[in-house]
Scaffold this motif. Sequence first.
Motif: not given
Length: 211
Positions: A20-26
């Motif tokens: 949760p909250g993570w995504s590519y580039g973050r």
Amino acid sequence: MATESGAPVDRIRSHWWWRPGWSYGRRCHTWRITFAERPEVHRLVSRYQSAMLSLLGFDLAPLESLHLTVQDVGFTDEVGEDEANAVVDLVQRHLAGTRPPEITLRGIVITEETVALPVLPTHALDSLREVVRGAAAEVLGAERVPAPPEGPARLSIAYANSDVNPVFVRALVSDLDLEPVSVPVDSVSSLVLHRDHQMYEWDKLATVRLG
């Protein structure tokens, strides 16, 4: 070899799903114990990893990215660099003169997503985690601080990248009888971390020395 609850794992799944909250580039401000200057840890990990070279379905952790999680502080789009630096200042103040705890890496544990070395004693990092979490709460407010790490500390040496039958892992590593390694935890680092490439990569913001 068992889960943290003590029950043997019957399935290993990929570690690289987006939490949760993570995504590519973050990116995330986080505190970790790293082992770049610990050749004795590198030698131990390399022995276990050598036994796993023929095993499909795992990414072996690069030696330079070996780490123990202490406490996340927050994503960089939610926690500014000034706030992250303020946490560093507080941690430095609270750890000044603190005696470095010693940890021992002994044995192997297979979890639902990783192969790892348990950290003994089990609660060796509790005080350090409390200091960092307390400093983050003082700067950000307790409601903004992410949850602490779940379960006992362990040093992950391989991350599953697909479903794997744990029987094959046990067959390769369970009979290895390697001498444990003990090291002092004499520093903790504030990092800006990401996992875009199915590994943990970071830029170092600061390192705080203990003792």
